[in-house]
Write an enzyme that holds these catalytic residues in place. Structure first.
Site, PDB file in Angstrom:
ATOM      1  N   GLU A 170       0.841  -1.194   0.000  1.00 23.78           N
ATOM      2  CA  GLU A 170       0.000   0.000   0.000  1.00 23.78           C
ATOM      3  C   GLU A 170       0.878   1.247   0.000  1.00 23.78           C
ATOM      4  OE1 GLU A 170      -2.763  -0.152   3.254  1.00 23.78           O
ATOM      5  OE2 GLU A 170      -3.727  -1.986   2.526  1.00 23.78           O
ATOM      6  N   HIS A 181      -8.100   1.139   1.736  1.00 25.03           N
ATOM      7  CA  HIS A 181      -7.835   1.009   3.178  1.00 25.03           C
ATOM      8  C   HIS A 181      -8.634   2.046   3.975  1.00 25.03           C
ATOM      9  CE1 HIS A 181      -4.676  -0.610   6.223  1.00 25.03           C
ATOM     10  NE2 HIS A 181      -5.844  -0.384   6.809  1.00 25.03           N
TER      11      HIS A 181
END
Length: 529
Positions: A261, A279
């Site tokens: 990420e 997220h």
């Protein structure tokens, strides 16, 4: 008086600053900018971060006064916990701040996957009315498998019960009673994979869980299964999932987290049956505010010298109110032990007796270690690094409890075995409504003398005139005796005199007293700092 400095390295809610209160100097910086972060850390006592600030070994080394790193959230991937522990820096987070938000998002992803909400939305906004293309499935009467039945997994179960589903869960550490209360049947992982119409993952990312739902696991699922991961990236093997969807072995998925990420490219993005979010599990106003307030309270506790229940690198947990007053006493007993022993033991027993043992007193073991090393190392000693210092110096510890105390309601004895086999002990208690700290034993000699900043202990062969000689020598040096007690061992003829004095006894006077009374051991404990 100088206020402790708290650095806000990322934007936090106004409620966070309010929760800190007026007792701190609040500063701000852009924690994602290393050139700004490192100099800003130089003199701070605490730093509050979210996910963009990396508190690695370099940052921790730059913060010479740092006592606590507070992460306003759950994950701690951006904090070097071993480096913080080595430096005696407490690391705290807000482990329960986002659990409701995360659970709700998981349910949302499950429903979005079941009803193809994301591709239908995109198509309609693109001018296409594709009603027949995006038919979905009902959740009613389906089997939902929950992988990981901790706090978030349980919240998901509570919310899904209203949809009329059958709930099963896999978690080797799950509480069977709690599962039963929620109507959840605990099963093995293989049974969950083979039986579930929906699978939702709620596991932490650990060496054991990385890739748990991978190629082998996905070979066991129904082709109609839909898989949700709103927990941690890497637990679900994304490449294996993409291949299974492409081959028709998995019907769809909903993902909020990814192995790497941020990510903007993935083979999963090619499939309309996959709904993804960047997220967002903790990205609600409520979760952010809860996290900020929680860590602000933890910072207040930590900078006040208290243990913090949410500290991830300190054992001890929640401390009962009845146990708190004893923490300072036991820490002082540790300092007195070191003064009396003159060295660190190879084995230290923290022996707690009395009615206080109905509570968890494990924090007293930490307090004893903190006191034990305070005066023997230049490294600042905290609840965080005290166990590490003990390990480095070959000092093993043990907590011993007994509900019965003979002469007092509660007694704590630090009993240490030295490298030469000698045993040294220091005992103390709290007495009266004001919880007065007292020393009640030194190496088997019975005493009852208040703990004070300046203490001295002399062991000698009992004979007349010794107390008078002590008083004369101290008086001549203008050292006032606040309290004195003599204890004698009738079997050996030895006596111990314990004194509290108003100011530190100069080293030359300590030696002069030793010569004058022929003391076999002389120990001075100064607890000023």
């Amino acid at each position: 008086m100088t206020k402790p400095v708290v650095l806000l390295a990322e934007e936090l809610s106004p409620a966070t600053v309010d929760a800190l209160g007026p007792d701190f100097e609040i500063r701000s910086c852009d924690g994602a900018n290393r050139d700004e972060l490192l100099p800003a850390l130089a003199d701070v006592d605490a730093v509050l971060i979210r996910s963009a600030t990396k508190m690695d070994a370099e940052a921790i080394a730059a913060a010479k006064n740092l006592k606590v790193i507070a992460r306003a959230g759950v994950g701690l991937d951006n904090v070097d916990i071993p480096a913080a522990t080595q430096a005696g820096v407490m690391v705290v987070n807000a482990p329960t701040s986002n659990i409701t938000s995360a659970a709700e998002l998981a349910v949302g992803l499950l429903l979005a996957s079941a009803r193809n909400i994301a591709p239908a939305n995109e198509a309609l906004k693109g001018g296409k009315w594709k009603r027949s293309a995006y038919g979905g499935v009902e959740v009613l009467d389906k089997v939902v498998g929950i992988v990981g039945f901790g706090r978030i997994g349980q919240l998901v179960a509570e919310r899904l019960k209203g949809f009329g589903v059958e709930l099963i869960a896999y978690d080797p550490y799950a509480n069977a009673q709690r599962a039963g209360q929620l109507g959840v049947r605990l099963v093995g992982l293989d049974e969950l994979l083979e039986s579930s119409d929906f699978i939702t993952i709620h596991l932490p990312k650990t060496p054991e869980t990385i890739g748990l739902i991978g190629k082998e696991a996905l070979a066991k699922v129904k082709p109609t299964v839909r898989i949700v991961n709103a927990a941690r990236g890497g637990v679900l093997d994304e490449d294996a999932l993409a291949a299974a969807i492409a081959e028709g072995r998995v019907a769809g998925a909903g993902l909020d987290v990814f192995k790497t990420e941020p990510t903007t490219e993935s083979p999963l993005f090619e499939h309309e049956s996959v709904v993804v979010t960047p997220h967002l599990g903790a990205s609600t106003d409520e979760a952010q505010e809860k996290a900020g307030i929680a860590v602000a309270k933890s910072v207040r506790l930590a900078l006040g010298g208290d243990l913090v229940p949410d500290a991830v690198n300190v054992s001890g947990g929640v401390v009962a109110e009845e146990v708190r007053p004893g923490i300072d006493l036991v820490e002082k007993l540790g300092r007195i032990f070191t003064a009396v022993a003159g060295a660190v033991p190879v084995q230290l027993d923290v022996d707690v007796r009395g009615e206080i043992t109905q509570h968890d007193v494990s924090v007293w073991e930490l307090a004893a270690l903190k006191g034990l090393f305070t005066d023997v190392t230049e490294t600042p000693v905290t609840y965080v690094n005290a166990p590490l210092l003990a390990k480095e110096r070959g000092c093993q510890t043990r907590l011993v409890t007994n509900a019965v105390a003979e002469d007092f309601r509660n007694v704590t004895t630090l009993r240490g075995t030295m490298a030469d086999g000698a045993v040294v002990s220091v005992a103390g208690t709290l007495t009266g409504p004001k919880m007065v700290q007292k020393i009640i034993g030194i190496n088997g000699f019975d005493l009852e003398i208040p703990v004070s900043q300046h203490l001295a202990f002399y062991t000698y062969k009992d004979r007349p005139g010794v107390v008078g000689a002590l008083g004369q020598l101290l008086g001549d040096a203008n050292v006032n005796i606040a309290g004195m007690q003599v204890s004698r061992n009738d079997h050996t003829g030895e006596a111990l005199v314990a004194m509290t004095v108003d100011n530190a006894i100069p080293s030359e006077l300590v030696a002069a007293i030793e010569r004058e009374i022929g003391a076999s051991t002389v120990r001075v404990a100064d607890l000023e700092n």
